[in-house]
Scaffold this motif. Structure first.
Motif, PDB file in Angstrom:
ATOM      1  N   LEU A   1       0.782  -0.930   0.297  1.00 59.35           N
ATOM      2  CA  LEU A   1       0.100  -0.322   0.333  1.00 59.35           C
ATOM      3  C   LEU A   1       1.002   1.258  -0.268  1.00 59.35           C
ATOM      4  CD1 LEU A   1      -3.030  -0.810   2.386  1.00 59.35           C
ATOM      5  CD2 LEU A   1      -2.514  -1.011  -0.161  1.00 59.35           C
ATOM      6  N   ASN A   2       2.301   1.413   0.450  1.00 60.19           N
ATOM      7  CA  ASN A   2       2.712   2.372   0.141  1.00 60.19           C
ATOM      8  C   ASN A   2       3.405   2.611  -1.237  1.00 60.19           C
ATOM      9  OD1 ASN A   2       4.044   0.034  -0.399  1.00 60.19           O
ATOM     10  ND2 ASN A   2       6.071   0.817   0.425  1.00 60.19           N
ATOM     11  N   ARG A   3       3.250   1.855  -1.615  1.00 60.61           N
ATOM     12  CA  ARG A   3       3.411   2.631  -3.492  1.00 60.61           C
ATOM     13  C   ARG A   3       2.563   3.193  -4.217  1.00 60.61           C
ATOM     14  NH1 ARG A   3       7.605   0.635  -7.167  1.00 60.61           N
ATOM     15  NH2 ARG A   3       7.692  -1.305  -5.693  1.00 60.61           N
ATOM     16  N   ALA A   4       1.317   2.449  -3.749  1.00 58.46           N
ATOM     17  CA  ALA A   4      -0.213   3.468  -3.924  1.00 58.46           C
ATOM     18  C   ALA A   4      -0.132   4.656  -3.538  1.00 58.46           C
ATOM     19  CB  ALA A   4      -1.439   2.440  -3.305  1.00 58.46           C
ATOM     20  N   LEU A   5       0.322   4.483  -1.789  1.00 50.90           N
ATOM     21  CA  LEU A   5       0.037   6.031  -1.228  1.00 50.90           C
ATOM     22  C   LEU A   5       0.783   6.967  -2.354  1.00 50.90           C
ATOM     23  CD1 LEU A   5      -0.256   4.861   2.123  1.00 50.90           C
ATOM     24  CD2 LEU A   5      -1.754   6.051   0.721  1.00 50.90           C
ATOM     25  N   PHE A   6       2.344   6.756  -2.182  1.00 53.61           N
ATOM     26  CA  PHE A   6       3.630   7.503  -3.113  1.00 53.61           C
ATOM     27  C   PHE A   6       2.816   8.147  -4.991  1.00 53.61           C
ATOM     28  CE2 PHE A   6       7.308   7.305  -5.700  1.00 53.61           C
ATOM     29  CZ  PHE A   6       7.970   8.616  -5.351  1.00 53.61           C
ATOM     30  N   ASN A   7       2.385   6.710  -5.255  1.00 54.55           N
ATOM     31  CA  ASN A   7       2.023   7.072  -6.605  1.00 54.55           C
ATOM     32  C   ASN A   7       0.711   8.377  -6.997  1.00 54.55           C
ATOM     33  OD1 ASN A   7       3.289   5.088  -7.753  1.00 54.55           O
ATOM     34  ND2 ASN A   7       2.112   3.187  -7.890  1.00 54.55           N
ATOM     35  N   ALA A   8       0.366   8.162  -5.406  1.00 55.46           N
ATOM     36  CA  ALA A   8      -1.414   9.344  -6.077  1.00 55.46           C
ATOM     37  C   ALA A   8      -0.294  10.602  -5.534  1.00 55.46           C
ATOM     38  CB  ALA A   8      -2.121   9.098  -4.981  1.00 55.46           C
ATOM     39  N   ALA A   9       0.072  10.536  -4.042  1.00 52.97           N
ATOM     40  CA  ALA A   9       1.217  11.874  -3.999  1.00 52.97           C
ATOM     41  C   ALA A   9       1.895  12.582  -4.990  1.00 52.97           C
ATOM     42  CB  ALA A   9       1.739  11.833  -2.944  1.00 52.97           C
ATOM     43  N   ARG A  10       2.533  11.087  -5.858  1.00 51.10           N
ATOM     44  CA  ARG A  10       3.497  11.959  -7.138  1.00 51.10           C
ATOM     45  C   ARG A  10       2.709  12.268  -8.129  1.00 51.10           C
ATOM     46  NH1 ARG A  10       6.090   7.743 -11.176  1.00 51.10           N
ATOM     47  NH2 ARG A  10       7.593   9.092 -12.569  1.00 51.10           N
ATOM     48  N   ALA A  11       1.681  11.599  -8.481  1.00 47.99           N
ATOM     49  CA  ALA A  11       0.991  12.289  -9.949  1.00 47.99           C
ATOM     50  C   ALA A  11      -0.232  13.640  -9.290  1.00 47.99           C
ATOM     51  CB  ALA A  11      -0.670  11.764  -9.340  1.00 47.99           C
TER      52      ALA A  11
ATOM     53  N   HIS B   1       5.131  16.980 -10.125  1.00 45.76           N
ATOM     54  CA  HIS B   1       5.717  18.123 -11.366  1.00 45.76           C
ATOM     55  C   HIS B   1       6.325  19.552 -11.032  1.00 45.76           C
ATOM     56  CE1 HIS B   1       1.740  19.008 -10.752  1.00 45.76           C
ATOM     57  NE2 HIS B   1       2.384  20.586 -11.047  1.00 45.76           N
ATOM     58  N   TRP B   2       6.310  19.591  -9.670  1.00 45.69           N
ATOM     59  CA  TRP B   2       6.342  20.988  -8.474  1.00 45.69           C
ATOM     60  C   TRP B   2       8.213  20.580  -9.145  1.00 45.69           C
ATOM     61  CZ3 TRP B   2       3.211  21.393  -4.021  1.00 45.69           C
ATOM     62  CH2 TRP B   2       1.782  21.774  -4.860  1.00 45.69           C
ATOM     63  N   ARG B   3       8.551  21.602  -8.345  1.00 44.19           N
ATOM     64  CA  ARG B   3      10.335  21.770  -8.056  1.00 44.19           C
ATOM     65  C   ARG B   3      10.480  20.889  -6.366  1.00 44.19           C
ATOM     66  NH1 ARG B   3      13.381  27.063  -8.303  1.00 44.19           N
ATOM     67  NH2 ARG B   3      13.108  26.847 -10.059  1.00 44.19           N
ATOM     68  N   GLY B   4      10.881  20.368  -6.799  1.00 48.99           N
ATOM     69  CA  GLY B   4      11.157  19.532  -5.545  1.00 48.99           C
ATOM     70  C   GLY B   4      10.351  18.210  -5.596  1.00 48.99           C
ATOM     71  N   GLY B   5       9.081  17.901  -6.386  1.00 51.40           N
ATOM     72  CA  GLY B   5       7.589  17.434  -6.072  1.00 51.40           C
ATOM     73  C   GLY B   5       8.013  16.046  -5.425  1.00 51.40           C
ATOM     74  N   LEU B   6       8.749  15.224  -6.087  1.00 53.23           N
ATOM     75  CA  LEU B   6       8.659  13.861  -5.295  1.00 53.23           C
ATOM     76  C   LEU B   6       9.370  14.110  -4.287  1.00 53.23           C
ATOM     77  CD1 LEU B   6      10.758  12.025  -8.734  1.00 53.23           C
ATOM     78  CD2 LEU B   6       8.641  11.883  -8.122  1.00 53.23           C
ATOM     79  N   ALA B   7       9.868  14.586  -3.585  1.00 51.70           N
ATOM     80  CA  ALA B   7      10.493  14.705  -2.587  1.00 51.70           C
ATOM     81  C   ALA B   7       9.302  15.577  -1.298  1.00 51.70           C
ATOM     82  CB  ALA B   7      11.450  15.520  -1.886  1.00 51.70           C
ATOM     83  N   VAL B   8       7.996  15.872  -1.755  1.00 57.02           N
ATOM     84  CA  VAL B   8       6.879  16.969  -1.243  1.00 57.02           C
ATOM     85  C   VAL B   8       6.245  15.116  -1.267  1.00 57.02           C
ATOM     86  CG1 VAL B   8       4.793  17.418  -1.753  1.00 57.02           C
ATOM     87  CG2 VAL B   8       7.123  19.166  -1.983  1.00 57.02           C
ATOM     88  N   ALA B   9       6.044  14.361  -2.459  1.00 54.92           N
ATOM     89  CA  ALA B   9       5.192  13.460  -2.605  1.00 54.92           C
ATOM     90  C   ALA B   9       5.843  12.184  -1.651  1.00 54.92           C
ATOM     91  CB  ALA B   9       5.125  13.132  -4.066  1.00 54.92           C
ATOM     92  N   THR B  10       6.844  12.430  -1.652  1.00 59.38           N
ATOM     93  CA  THR B  10       7.226  11.392  -0.377  1.00 59.38           C
ATOM     94  C   THR B  10       6.944  11.583   1.443  1.00 59.38           C
ATOM     95  OG1 THR B  10       9.321  11.127  -1.818  1.00 59.38           O
ATOM     96  CG2 THR B  10      10.136  10.868   0.716  1.00 59.38           C
ATOM     97  N   VAL B  11       7.014  12.756   1.035  1.00 62.87           N
ATOM     98  CA  VAL B  11       6.780  13.447   2.789  1.00 62.87           C
ATOM     99  C   VAL B  11       4.761  12.798   2.523  1.00 62.87           C
ATOM    100  CG1 VAL B  11       5.923  15.044   4.420  1.00 62.87           C
ATOM    101  CG2 VAL B  11       8.247  14.907   3.178  1.00 62.87           C
ATOM    102  N   GLY B  12       4.123  13.448   1.615  1.00 64.59           N
ATOM    103  CA  GLY B  12       3.101  12.961   1.501  1.00 64.59           C
ATOM    104  C   GLY B  12       2.681  11.190   1.611  1.00 64.59           C
ATOM    105  N   GLY B  13       2.827  11.062   1.502  1.00 63.62           N
ATOM    106  CA  GLY B  13       3.441   9.146   1.148  1.00 63.62           C
ATOM    107  C   GLY B  13       3.489   8.917   2.585  1.00 63.62           C
ATOM    108  N   CYS B  14       4.233   9.261   3.048  1.00 64.68           N
ATOM    109  CA  CYS B  14       5.080   8.823   4.298  1.00 64.68           C
ATOM    110  C   CYS B  14       3.619   8.983   5.639  1.00 64.68           C
ATOM    111  CB  CYS B  14       6.450   9.944   4.906  1.00 64.68           C
ATOM    112  SG  CYS B  14       7.585   8.782   3.905  1.00 64.68           S
ATOM    113  N   ALA B  15       3.264  10.466   5.056  1.00 64.49           N
ATOM    114  CA  ALA B  15       2.076  10.641   5.966  1.00 64.49           C
ATOM    115  C   ALA B  15       0.944  10.141   6.318  1.00 64.49           C
ATOM    116  CB  ALA B  15       1.338  12.018   6.260  1.00 64.49           C
TER     117      ALA B  15
ATOM    118  N   LYS C   1      -6.903   8.387 -11.385  1.00 60.73           N
ATOM    119  CA  LYS C   1      -6.808   6.630 -11.302  1.00 60.73           C
ATOM    120  C   LYS C   1      -5.747   6.408  -9.938  1.00 60.73           C
ATOM    121  CE  LYS C   1      -5.091   1.899 -13.357  1.00 60.73           C
ATOM    122  NZ  LYS C   1      -5.225   1.956 -14.637  1.00 60.73           N
ATOM    123  N   PRO C   2      -4.397   6.541  -9.471  1.00 59.68           N
ATOM    124  CA  PRO C   2      -4.088   6.331  -8.940  1.00 59.68           C
ATOM    125  C   PRO C   2      -4.344   6.872  -7.470  1.00 59.68           C
ATOM    126  CG  PRO C   2      -2.555   8.192 -10.113  1.00 59.68           C
ATOM    127  CD  PRO C   2      -3.699   7.868 -10.206  1.00 59.68           C
TER     128      PRO C   2
END
Length: 438
Positions: A80-90, A94-108, A219-220
């Motif tokens: 389920l961690n992968r699904a959560l990260f993919n949703a945050a990444r979507a 595309h933001w500057r630092g967006g994947l790191a922001v998505a990582t924080v959101g996925g961790c939360a 979808k994600p």
């Protein structure tokens, strides 16, 4: 030797044995037993061991621990961690630092169904780490955000540390979970702000990923709404009185298990691994609880907590100064001790001390507020160089990244945590308003 001197020697001995890598539960049981026998004799010790073992392990409330652990294991094994990260990444990739922001959101989001800092850091690093490195993120930022994001696992409820704290202080688990929501959101926002500032100061360290069309974002997102529903159901249900904490944990574990099978593809082998892992971790925690109970009883007989509380309460200094000193101790201990061990070792001394100080609040408000502060302080220790445990977990999984890079990448998040602790100390309303205690 006086009882007070025996109590001080016990505390020093426990720290020494834990530092020598003796299992925490065994160290506290051994030191507590020797201290108890030194004060009262061997016969009272054997009688106490018999009574506290039965009273502690026959507690219905304790069954909440393996159920929340099972909930986290199902989430991990089901991917389920992968699904959560993919949703945050979507949404943020595309933001500057967006994947790191998505990582924080996925961790939360993963912390909302996991409850363990180390597990959140380790599982999210398997998903988000390769993605950030593939898109050209600097090793410092990639490992730093994973180490810091992992701490959201113990801050966003449900949290095993909060369960232990609630049982020890006889507070409502549901109220403590609700009290942790706003500090958890504040931590998430703070980490995202650190990523944004880092990306602005070092643009090449956090390049944006490709922008997904709107149709590809839904979808994600649709795949993770059941996970959010489980979190809302468990926490709201406990606070609203629909079910007890144990029943809520059972509902959460069952629901997460279903999601792991249907969305994450968990099968029979994953189920067996989850059950075995939960049993092993539960056994370890229960041994620690038994050791902490005996250690606490021996300390009470030594009168160390009572005499320290009286001495500190009589000091001509503001209570907030003493509180900051306590939090500093947690910050230091967190650099080299596991979070649960640190909490169980110190609560017998710090709880009486906190109740002896005048913060202008009733005992329930003080204990809930202090519980959140302890949780946040423990979290800071998990990522504080040089010995923060999350740093070693992440660095072990990113073998090509020098530890110095991980230290450098995490410092901004440590500063964010320190600022958040000061805010929570000066504004208790952030911890007490949501559960209706302010």
């Amino acid at each position: 030797m006086t009882g007070f001197e025996i109590g001080l020697l016990m505390f020093a001995g426990a720290l020494l044995l834990i530092g020598l890598r003796m299992p925490v539960g065994v160290a506290m049981l051994l030191v507590g037993g020797l201290g108890y026998a030194a004060i009262t004799g061997w016969t009272p010790l054997l009688a106490t061991l018999r009574s506290i073992t039965f009273s502690k392990f026959s507690s219905y409330t304790l069954s909440v621990i393996p159920l929340f652990l099972l909930m986290g294991d199902f989430a991990t094994k089901g991917g389920l961690n992968r699904a959560l990260f993919n949703a945050a990444r979507a949404w943020f990739g595309h933001w500057r630092g967006g994947l790191a922001v998505a990582t924080v959101g996925g961790c939360a989001a993963f912390g909302a169904i996991c409850g363990s800092s180390l597990a959140t850091a380790a599982t999210m690093s398997q998903v988000a780490g390769p993605e950030m490195r593939r898109h050209g993120y600097s090793p410092a930022l990639a490992t730093g955000v994973l180490a810091a994001g992992g701490t959201l696992g113990i801050l966003i409820p449900p949290s095993v540390i909060l369960v232990i704290y609630a049982i020890y202080t006889e507070q409502s688990i549901g109220i403590l979970f609700i009290a942790a929501v706003l500090p958890g959101l504040l931590a998430t926002a703070g980490y995202m702000l650190v990523v944004n500032l880092y990306a602005r100061l070092h643009p090449g360290a956090a390049p944006p990923a490709e922008r997904l069309p709107w149709s590809a974002r839904w979808k994600p997102t649709a795949e993770v709404w059941p996970v959010i529903l489980v979190f809302v159901l468990v926490v709201t249900g406990m606070y609203a009185g629909w079910f007890s904490a144990t029943e809520g944990a059972a509902v959460g574990a069952a629901a997460t298990g279903v999601l792991a099978v249907t969305l994450g593809g968990m099968r029979w082998e994953g189920l067996k691994e989850s059950l075995l892992s939960t049993a092993e971790t539960t056994g370890m925690i229960f041994l620690m609880l038994l050791g902490a109970e005996l250690f606490s009883a021996a300390l009470a007989l030594s009168r160390v907590p009572a005499e320290l509380s009286a001495a500190v309460a009589g000091l001509d200094v503001p209570p907030l100064v003493i509180l900051f000193a306590i939090l500093l101790i947690y910050f230091i201990l967190g650099c080299f001790m596991e979070s649960m061990a640190m909490v169980l070792l110190t609560l017998p001394i710090f709880i009486p001390l906190m109740l002896a100080l005048d913060f202008g609040m009733n005992p329930t408000q003080v204990l809930v507020w202090f519980g959140i502060l302890v949780l946040v302080s423990v979290e800071v220790g998990m990522i504080s160089p040089p010995f923060g445990l999350n740093l070693f977990v992440i660095n072990a999984m990113a073998k090509d990244v020098p530890m110095a890079e991980t230290y450098r990448g995490v410092m901004g998040f440590v500063v964010s945590d320190v600022v958040r602790i000061v805010i929570l100390v000066l504004a208790p309303v952030l911890s007490l308003w949501l559960p209706g205690l302010w």
